[in-house]
Write an enzyme that holds these catalytic residues in place. Structure first.
Site, PDB file in Angstrom:
ATOM      1  N   CYS A   1      -2.384   6.243 -17.163  1.00 47.86           N
ATOM      2  CA  CYS A   1      -3.600   5.482 -16.852  1.00 47.86           C
ATOM      3  C   CYS A   1      -4.724   6.050 -17.720  1.00 47.86           C
ATOM      4  O   CYS A   1      -4.893   7.261 -17.817  1.00 47.86           O
ATOM      5  CB  CYS A   1      -3.959   5.605 -15.373  1.00 47.86           C
TER       6      CYS A   1
ATOM      7  N   SER B 294      -0.147   7.571  -2.306  1.00 47.54           N
ATOM      8  CA  SER B 294      -0.847   6.675  -3.223  1.00 47.54           C
ATOM      9  C   SER B 294       0.048   6.399  -4.424  1.00 47.54           C
ATOM     10  O   SER B 294       0.571   7.326  -5.040  1.00 47.54           O
ATOM     11  CB  SER B 294      -2.144   7.352  -3.669  1.00 47.54           C
TER      12      SER B 294
ATOM     13  N   CYS C 115       2.260  13.407 -15.515  1.00 45.69           N
ATOM     14  CA  CYS C 115       2.513  12.064 -15.008  1.00 45.69           C
ATOM     15  C   CYS C 115       2.929  11.185 -16.175  1.00 45.69           C
ATOM     16  O   CYS C 115       2.411  11.332 -17.289  1.00 45.69           O
ATOM     17  CB  CYS C 115       1.253  11.491 -14.360  1.00 45.69           C
TER      18      CYS C 115
ATOM     19  N   ASN D 162     -14.996  10.063 -11.354  1.00 45.61           N
ATOM     20  CA  ASN D 162     -15.330  11.402 -11.823  1.00 45.61           C
ATOM     21  C   ASN D 162     -15.095  11.407 -13.320  1.00 45.61           C
ATOM     22  O   ASN D 162     -13.943  11.491 -13.767  1.00 45.61           O
ATOM     23  CB  ASN D 162     -14.366  12.433 -11.194  1.00 45.61           C
TER      24      ASN D 162
ATOM     25  N   CYS E   6      -5.178  17.338  -0.733  1.00 44.97           N
ATOM     26  CA  CYS E   6      -4.676  16.398  -1.739  1.00 44.97           C
ATOM     27  C   CYS E   6      -3.645  17.145  -2.580  1.00 44.97           C
ATOM     28  O   CYS E   6      -3.965  18.178  -3.173  1.00 44.97           O
ATOM     29  CB  CYS E   6      -5.868  15.940  -2.594  1.00 44.97           C
TER      30      CYS E   6
ATOM     31  N   CYS F  55      -7.474   8.611 -16.396  1.00 45.32           N
ATOM     32  CA  CYS F  55      -7.021   9.745 -15.590  1.00 45.32           C
ATOM     33  C   CYS F  55      -6.609  10.911 -16.483  1.00 45.32           C
ATOM     34  O   CYS F  55      -5.822  10.731 -17.413  1.00 45.32           O
ATOM     35  CB  CYS F  55      -5.841   9.290 -14.736  1.00 45.32           C
TER      36      CYS F  55
ATOM     37  N   CYS G  67      -8.304  14.298 -10.260  1.00 44.31           N
ATOM     38  CA  CYS G  67      -6.923  14.467 -10.681  1.00 44.31           C
ATOM     39  C   CYS G  67      -6.740  15.012 -12.105  1.00 44.31           C
ATOM     40  O   CYS G  67      -7.130  14.377 -13.074  1.00 44.31           O
ATOM     41  CB  CYS G  67      -6.266  13.095 -10.595  1.00 44.31           C
TER      42      CYS G  67
ATOM     43  N   GLY H 194       0.568  13.328 -10.717  1.00 43.08           N
ATOM     44  CA  GLY H 194       1.883  12.698 -10.658  1.00 43.08           C
ATOM     45  C   GLY H 194       1.920  11.405  -9.881  1.00 43.08           C
ATOM     46  O   GLY H 194       0.981  11.051  -9.181  1.00 43.08           O
ATOM     47  N   GLU H 195       3.015  10.691 -10.051  1.00 45.99           N
ATOM     48  CA  GLU H 195       3.238   9.426  -9.349  1.00 45.99           C
ATOM     49  C   GLU H 195       4.294   9.663  -8.269  1.00 45.99           C
ATOM     50  O   GLU H 195       5.471   9.843  -8.568  1.00 45.99           O
ATOM     51  CB  GLU H 195       3.686   8.363 -10.362  1.00 45.99           C
TER      52      GLU H 195
ATOM     53  N   GLU I 251      -2.184  21.048  -9.485  1.00 47.76           N
ATOM     54  CA  GLU I 251      -3.417  21.223  -8.729  1.00 47.76           C
ATOM     55  C   GLU I 251      -3.291  20.677  -7.316  1.00 47.76           C
ATOM     56  O   GLU I 251      -2.569  19.719  -7.087  1.00 47.76           O
ATOM     57  CB  GLU I 251      -4.541  20.433  -9.399  1.00 47.76           C
TER      58      GLU I 251
ATOM     59  N   SER J  38      -3.038   2.003  -6.138  1.00 48.07           N
ATOM     60  CA  SER J  38      -4.072   2.131  -7.170  1.00 48.07           C
ATOM     61  C   SER J  38      -4.179   0.801  -7.900  1.00 48.07           C
ATOM     62  O   SER J  38      -3.425   0.533  -8.826  1.00 48.07           O
ATOM     63  CB  SER J  38      -3.714   3.262  -8.143  1.00 48.07           C
ATOM     64  N   LEU J  39      -5.102  -0.009  -7.461  1.00 43.23           N
ATOM     65  CA  LEU J  39      -5.218  -1.368  -8.011  1.00 43.23           C
ATOM     66  C   LEU J  39      -6.134  -1.358  -9.242  1.00 43.23           C
ATOM     67  O   LEU J  39      -5.728  -1.717 -10.328  1.00 43.23           O
ATOM     68  CB  LEU J  39      -5.760  -2.305  -6.926  1.00 43.23           C
ATOM     69  N   HIS J  40      -7.388  -0.960  -9.032  1.00 39.82           N
ATOM     70  CA  HIS J  40      -8.356  -0.701 -10.098  1.00 39.82           C
ATOM     71  C   HIS J  40      -8.800  -1.890 -10.942  1.00 39.82           C
ATOM     72  O   HIS J  40      -9.652  -1.730 -11.825  1.00 39.82           O
ATOM     73  CB  HIS J  40      -7.875   0.412 -11.037  1.00 39.82           C
TER      74      HIS J  40
HETATM   75  N1  SAH Z   1      -0.147   8.276  -9.252  1.00 42.95           N
HETATM   76  C1  SAH Z   1      -0.735   7.974  -7.973  1.00 42.95           C
HETATM   77  C2  SAH Z   1      -1.456   9.123  -7.316  1.00 42.95           C
HETATM   78  C3  SAH Z   1      -2.298  10.051  -8.134  1.00 42.95           C
HETATM   79  S1  SAH Z   1      -3.948   9.607  -8.580  1.00 42.95           S
HETATM   80  C4  SAH Z   1      -1.631   6.778  -8.101  1.00 42.95           C
HETATM   81  O1  SAH Z   1      -1.827   6.304  -9.209  1.00 42.95           O
HETATM   82  O2  SAH Z   1      -2.110   6.290  -7.088  1.00 42.95           O
HETATM   83  C5  SAH Z   1      -4.823   9.363  -7.081  1.00 42.95           C
HETATM   84  C6  SAH Z   1      -5.991   8.397  -7.248  1.00 42.95           C
HETATM   85  O3  SAH Z   1      -7.040   8.994  -8.034  1.00 42.95           O
HETATM   86  C7  SAH Z   1      -5.584   7.128  -7.984  1.00 42.95           C
HETATM   87  O4  SAH Z   1      -6.131   5.995  -7.380  1.00 42.95           O
HETATM   88  C8  SAH Z   1      -6.200   7.381  -9.369  1.00 42.95           C
HETATM   89  O5  SAH Z   1      -6.363   6.196 -10.067  1.00 42.95           O
HETATM   90  C9  SAH Z   1      -7.484   8.082  -9.026  1.00 42.95           C
HETATM   91  N2  SAH Z   1      -8.134   8.796 -10.137  1.00 42.95           N
HETATM   92  C10 SAH Z   1      -7.556   9.357 -11.216  1.00 42.95           C
HETATM   93  N3  SAH Z   1      -8.466   9.942 -12.019  1.00 42.95           N
HETATM   94  C11 SAH Z   1      -9.671   9.735 -11.421  1.00 42.95           C
HETATM   95  C12 SAH Z   1     -11.013  10.093 -11.768  1.00 42.95           C
HETATM   96  N4  SAH Z   1     -11.289  10.778 -12.877  1.00 42.95           N
HETATM   97  N5  SAH Z   1     -12.015   9.723 -10.907  1.00 42.95           N
HETATM   98  C13 SAH Z   1     -11.731   9.054  -9.759  1.00 42.95           C
HETATM   99  N6  SAH Z   1     -10.487   8.692  -9.400  1.00 42.95           N
HETATM  100  C14 SAH Z   1      -9.466   9.016 -10.213  1.00 42.95           C
END
Ligand code: SAH
Length: 363
Positions: free
Chosen positions: A127, A205, A123, A304, A116, A130, A347, A173-174, A102, A228-230
Site C-alpha cells: 500500500c 484488519s 508486508c 500519520n 496493536c 504505508c 504502522c 503485515g497482512e 512493532e 482497509s477500504l481507503h
Molecule cells: N494489513 C492490514 C493490517 C495492517 S495496517 C490492513 O491493511 O488492514 C492497519 C491499518 O493502518 C490499515 O487500515 C492501514 O491502511 C493503516 N495505516 C497504514 N499506515 C498508516 C499511516 N501512516 N497512517 C494512518 N493509518 C495507516
C-alpha cells in the site's frame, strides 16, 4: 475448525529448542501432565517473566529447562518509546532470527487498553501510504511470536495493576496472508485456561483478501473484522492499494455482504484520510453509496504522514466535512482518535527508523 491453544504454544516452544512437539518435550524433561499445565498457565495466564519465575517448578527442573534454551517468550524488546502524554508506548521487538516487528500499547481513559500487534515481518501488499508496505515482505510470524507481543505489554501492565482489554491486528503485515498462524494467535489470546481475552475484544484488519474473508466467516468466531477500504472507487483504490487489481471493490463488498449474512456481525471499514486523494466531497458521497450494508461502520483515520512518502493527511476540517456527509447519508461513522504521533506510532514507522531497507528484506 477448533485450534488447541496449548498444543500450539508447546509445539512452537519445543521447536525452538529442536524438539518436535509437546510429547517430545515431556519425554525429554520427564514432565508429568500437571507440570506441563503449570508451565502453560505460568506463561500465558500468570504471565511469569521467565522460566526462573515459575516457582511452582522444582529448582533443578527450572535450571535444566533454562539450560536447554527453553523460554516462555520469543520476542525481545529492542526499544520501548513512550509518547509525551504517557498514553502510548511503542515497542520494537526482535525475533530470534534477528527480524524486527512493532507493537503499540494504547492506554485510553478509564480502564480500556489496546495492544496493536504485528502478524508478519514486513508486508507483501505494498500500500503506497504505508511504511511497512513500502519496505516489502520478509516472513510470516508464528502464533507465539504474535501472541508474545501482547504478553509483553500484559506483563508491563500487570506491574501497574492493569490488564490488556483489547487486541487489534493492525501492526505490521497482512493478517489474512498469514491466516493459520493468526488464527493460532487468536486461540492463544482467547484460551480461558490461558490469556483469556474474549473474542469480541479482538479485531482483525485486512487489506481485503476476499478468499480469506469467506474462510474467516466460516469460522463463526466473535472476532471483529475491519476492512482497509481507503477509497470509494476502483480508480482511486488501485492507485494507492495494488491489491485492488486482484480483488476489486465489487468483489470485496460482495465478500463483506456474505460475511454479514453468515455471521450477523458488524464490518468496520477503515478509511485513511489522504489530502487530495480520497477526501473530496465527491469521494464522501461515493463512499456513502457503497456503504449500504446495515451492519457497516466507517472509521475515518487521520493519516500519520511518513517522512519520505508522497502523501499528506487531510486537515481536521476536511475530515469533519467528510464525516458530516457520511453521517447525513445515514452511514454510521466515527473519526479515529490519533495517538502517539510524536513517537511515529503508525504502522512500520519505528522499524523504518532503525532498520535500513535492504537489511529488512534479506533476512
Ligand atoms: N494489513 C492490514 C493490517 C495492517 S495496517 C490492513 O491493511 O488492514 C492497519 C491499518 O493502518 C490499515 O487500515 C492501514 O491502511 C493503516 N495505516 C497504514 N499506515 C498508516 C499511516 N501512516 N497512517 C494512518 N493509518 C495507516
Amino acid at each position: 475448525m477448533t485450534r488447541d491453544a496449548r498444543s500450539i504454544w508447546f509445539n512452537e516452544a519445543s521447536a525452538r529448542i529442536g524438539l518436535s512437539d509437546e510429547t517430545q518435550l515431556a519425554l525429554r524433561f520427564a514432565l508429568k501432565p500437571y507440570r506441563l499445565a503449570q508451565i502453560y498457565r505460568g506463561a500465558t495466564k500468570e504471565l511469569a517473566r521467565d522460566v526462573e519465575a515459575l516457582t511452582t517448578l522444582p529448582k533443578e527442573l527450572r535450571a535444566s529447562l533454562t539450560a536447554s534454551g527453553f523460554a516462555l517468550g520469543c520476542v525481545e524488546p529492542v526499544t520501548i518509546q513512550r509518547s509525551r502524554d504517557g498514553q502510548t508506548s511503542k515497542g520494537l521487538f526482535r525475533l530470534r532470527d534477528g527480524n524486527e516487528v512493532e507493537a503499540v500499547l494504547m492506554e485510553h481513559r478509564e480502564e480500556r487498553t489496546t495492544v496493536c500487534i504485528s502478524s508478519q515481518a514486513g508486508c507483501a501488499f505494498a500500500c503506497r501510504f504505508c511504511s511497512t508496505g513500502q519496505a516489502g515482505y520478509t516472513r510470516n510470524l508464528v502464533a507465539s511470536e504474535i501472541f508474545d507481543q501482547a504478553r509483553f505489554f500484559a506483563l508491563e501492565l500487570a506491574a501497574r495493576g492493569k490488564r490488556v482489554t483489547n487486541i487489534v491486528f493492525m501492526g505490521m503485515g497482512e493478517p489474512f496472508h498469514n491466516y493459520e498462524n493468526v488464527m493460532g494467535a487468536v486461540a492463544l489470546l482467547n484460551d480461558p485456561h490461558g490469556f483469556g481475552l474474549g473474542h469480541r475484544h479482538i479485531t482483525i484488519s485486512t487489506v481485503g483478501m476476499v478468499n480469506r474473508i469467506d474462510a474467516f466467516a466460516d469460522e463463526h468466531l466473535q472476532v471483529n473484522l475491519a476492512i482497509s477500504l481507503h477509497a470509494p472507487t476502483d480508480a482511486i483504490r488501485a492507485t494507492i492499494m495494488p491489491v485492488n487489481r486482484r480483488y476489486p471493490l465489487a468483489q470485496l463488498l460482495a465478500a463483506c455482504e456474505r460475511y454479514v449474512e453468515k455471521t450477523h456481525r458488524k464490518v468496520f471499514f477503515e478509511y485513511v484520510m489522504l489530502a487530495g486523494v480520497n477526501d473530496s466531497d465527491e469521494s464522501a458521497r461515493a463512499l456513502a453509496r457503497i456503504m449500504t450494508g446495515h451492519l457497516y461502520h466507517v472509521n475515518l483515520i487521520p493519516y500519520n504522514a511518513t517522512p519520505d512518502g508522497p502523501f499528506q493527511g487531510s486537515s481536521k476540517e476536511r475530515i469533519w466535512i467528510f464525516a458530516k456527509i457520511l453521517d447525513e447519508a445515514g452511514v454510521p461513522t466515527t473519526v479515529r482518535h490519533s495517538m502517539g504521533s510524536d513517537i511515529a506510532a503508525a504502522c512500520g514507522q519505528l522499524r523504518a527508523q532503525t532498520q535500513p531497507k535492504a537489511a529488512r528484506r534479506g533476512a
